[in-house]
Scaffold this motif. Structure first.
Motif, mmCIF file in Angstrom:
data_model
loop_
_atom_site.group_PDB
_atom_site.id
_atom_site.type_symbol
_atom_site.label_atom_id
_atom_site.label_comp_id
_atom_site.label_asym_id
_atom_site.label_seq_id
_atom_site.Cartn_x
_atom_site.Cartn_y
_atom_site.Cartn_z
ATOM 1 N N SER A 127 0.837 -1.206 0.000
ATOM 2 C CA SER A 127 0.000 0.000 0.000
ATOM 3 C C SER A 127 0.874 1.259 0.000
ATOM 4 O O SER A 127 0.528 2.263 -0.631
ATOM 5 N N GLN A 128 2.016 1.198 0.685
ATOM 6 C CA GLN A 128 2.958 2.317 0.662
ATOM 7 C C GLN A 128 3.553 2.487 -0.739
ATOM 8 O O GLN A 128 3.796 3.609 -1.184
ATOM 9 N N TRP A 129 3.754 1.362 -1.412
ATOM 10 C CA TRP A 129 4.257 1.379 -2.786
ATOM 11 C C TRP A 129 3.309 2.145 -3.708
ATOM 12 O O TRP A 129 3.728 2.923 -4.559
ATOM 13 N N TYR A 130 2.010 1.942 -3.523
ATOM 14 C CA TYR A 130 1.021 2.647 -4.323
ATOM 15 C C TYR A 130 0.926 4.125 -3.934
ATOM 16 O O TYR A 130 0.714 4.982 -4.793
ATOM 17 N N GLN A 131 1.067 4.415 -2.651
ATOM 18 C CA GLN A 131 0.836 5.779 -2.181
ATOM 19 C C GLN A 131 1.848 6.785 -2.708
ATOM 20 O O GLN A 131 1.495 7.915 -3.014
ATOM 21 N N GLY A 132 3.107 6.391 -2.813
ATOM 22 C CA GLY A 132 4.064 7.402 -3.241
ATOM 23 C C GLY A 132 5.265 6.890 -3.993
ATOM 24 O O GLY A 132 6.136 7.672 -4.373
ATOM 25 N N LEU A 133 5.318 5.567 -4.234
ATOM 26 C CA LEU A 133 6.544 5.018 -4.795
ATOM 27 C C LEU A 133 6.393 4.485 -6.215
ATOM 28 O O LEU A 133 7.334 4.530 -6.993
ATOM 29 N N LYS A 134 5.230 3.984 -6.553
ATOM 30 C CA LYS A 134 5.064 3.356 -7.862
ATOM 31 C C LYS A 134 5.385 4.368 -8.971
ATOM 32 O O LYS A 134 4.884 5.493 -8.966
ATOM 33 N N TYR A 135 6.192 3.933 -9.915
ATOM 34 C CA TYR A 135 6.742 4.877 -10.886
ATOM 35 C C TYR A 135 5.864 5.055 -12.122
ATOM 36 O O TYR A 135 5.593 6.170 -12.538
ATOM 37 N N LYS A 136 5.380 3.953 -12.700
ATOM 38 C CA LYS A 136 4.588 4.044 -13.924
ATOM 39 C C LYS A 136 3.403 3.084 -13.853
ATOM 40 O O LYS A 136 3.477 2.039 -13.221
ATOM 41 N N PRO A 137 2.288 3.437 -14.549
ATOM 42 C CA PRO A 137 1.139 2.519 -14.593
ATOM 43 C C PRO A 137 1.429 1.314 -15.474
ATOM 44 O O PRO A 137 2.314 1.354 -16.337
ATOM 45 N N SER A 138 0.690 0.262 -15.263
ATOM 46 C CA SER A 138 0.834 -0.929 -16.093
ATOM 47 C C SER A 138 0.382 -0.625 -17.519
ATOM 48 O O SER A 138 -0.635 0.044 -17.729
ATOM 49 N N PRO A 139 1.112 -1.118 -18.510
ATOM 50 C CA PRO A 139 0.697 -0.907 -19.911
ATOM 51 C C PRO A 139 -0.620 -1.589 -20.256
ATOM 52 O O PRO A 139 -1.230 -1.279 -21.277
ATOM 53 N N LEU A 140 -1.081 -2.513 -19.395
ATOM 54 C CA LEU A 140 -2.352 -3.194 -19.655
ATOM 55 C C LEU A 140 -3.533 -2.235 -19.640
ATOM 56 O O LEU A 140 -4.580 -2.521 -20.228
#
Length: 393
Positions: free
Chosen positions: A110-123
């Motif tokens: 959940s922390q990864w989603y809140q501020g760390l995830k870099y790019k959306p999935s190409p799907l």
């Protein structure tokens, strides 16, 4: 005598070959949905150890080999600045996956989603959707609240729960649109000949000392109960999913969203959770109203239209009227929240996704109760007024 008439209608209903054929068809449909659709379903925001490991390896290799001498492109600098924290978080996710500590994993992810995830999935972009960015925003925000709730559940969870592969998750997805449409179409089919078949045996019906109003109540009740009974053949696929991937639990979270004001501003949208049990209860209430509405429409028209199949052709398009205005942002321009047909996507109404999709702040569970309740009341009044001035047989 009303109870005797009910038993007569109930017996007629379950000896009707058309109705029995519908139940058999639903069994095959349920099996097909399980074997062909749900078995191959994967959420875009799925958890995969292989994908996480590949993400860590790719980012680590980039950080080890990137040339930082001289002027650096802004996108490259952004990656250099953000990747270390992302790699650290993803490595922690990998460790927790290996240890099968799924609640702690949910918290870290959940922390990864809140501020760390870099790019959306190409799907999100595979179908060429021009609204992929909005859908990515919605699904990512939903994952934050769901994962946070997973980490706080008292009951154990597993990777199939996080990846939404349990039978409960499959059922919730089907409740968005598929199950409501099936139930509405069944309600139309089951009620199409309630009055027409009595015209074939008028002496038998006229011989029963019961008013036309009470006859309509009984006939509508039988059609409604027959529609509810379709849950039995539909449950075949649900049981199969549960035996394979687990049944899930009524305490699992379902992500919800709402606009707090009268203007659908994306920055103001609020995400939260409700339990599966609450979701099921709200679904049952809305579907009940919708099914009663289509049965009441069929009974109203059936008084005037003699041919049952012609009646079905006229009414069969009712569950699909919203397809004519099913466009993102439409609710911000037109008052579609006043149309009963706007609430066929029952699961998405309850979760708030339809409100987000249409940009309609009033397309909510509470407002749908008002609209559908008023619609049903008007139809019932019209039905009884008509039956007072025209015999139903």
């Amino acid at each position: 005598m009303m109870w005797g008439f009910f038993k007569h209608e109930w017996r007629e209903f379950f000896t009707n070959r058309k109705n029995m054929a519908v139940y058999l068809l639903l069994i095959f449909l349920s099996l097909f949905y399980w074997i062909q659709i749900e078995n191959s379903f994967e959420i875009i925001e799925r958890v995969s150890r292989q994908e996480l490991q590949a993400s860590v390896d790719t980012k680590t290799e980039f950080l080890d080999t990137v040339n930082q001498e001289g002027e650096v492109h802004p996108d490259t600098q952004a990656a250099i600045d953000s990747f270390p924290a992302i790699v650290e978080n993803e490595e922690q996710q990998l460790q927790l996956l290996d240890k099968k500590e799924y609640k702690k994993f949910s918290e870290v992810r959940s922390q990864w989603y809140q501020g760390l995830k870099y790019k959306p999935s190409p799907l999100y972009y595979k179908d060429g959707s021009s609204f992929a960015d909005l859908e990515y925003f919605y699904q990512s925000a939903s994952m934050i609240v769901k994962l946070t709730e997973y980490s706080q559940l008292k009951e154990p969870i597993n990777l199939k729960t996080i990846n939404e592969k349990t039978a409960t998750h499959s059922l919730i997805r089907a409740m968005d649109y598929l199950i409501p449409v099936i139930l509405l179409v069944c309600g139309l089919i089951f009620s199409m000949d309630l009055l027409a078949r009595d015209r074939k045996h008028p002496s038998m019906i006229k011989g029963m000392p019961i008013t036309d109003g009470k006859k309509l109540i009984v006939k509508g009740s039988v059609a409604f109960l027959g529609t509810v009974a379709t849950c039995l053949p539909l449950s075949v696929g649900f049981i199969g999913m549960g035996l394979k991937n687990g049944f899930g639990s009524l305490n699992l979270p379902v992500a919800t969203s709402k606009f707090p004001g009268k203007i659908p501003l994306l920055g103001d949208i609020i995400f939260d959770n409700m339990s599966v049990g609450q979701f099921f209860l709200r679904f049952f209430i809305l579907v009940t109203l919708l099914v009663l509405i289509v049965i009441a429409i069929n009974l109203c028209l059936g008084i005037w239209i003699k041919n049952a199949y012609f009646l079905l052709i006229i009414t069969l398009g009712l569950p699909f009227i919203e397809l004519f205005y099913n466009r993102p942002g439409y609710g911000d321009i037109h008052a579609i929240n006043y149309l009963p047909t706007s609430y066929v996507h029952v699961g998405e109404i309850i979760s708030g996704h339809r409100s987000f999709f249409w940009s309609g702040t009033q397309i909510t569970f509470e407002f749908s109760l008002i609209i559908l309740g008023i619609t049903l009341f008007v139809l019932v009044m019209l039905l009884f007024i008509t039956s007072r001035f025209k015999r139903i047989v």
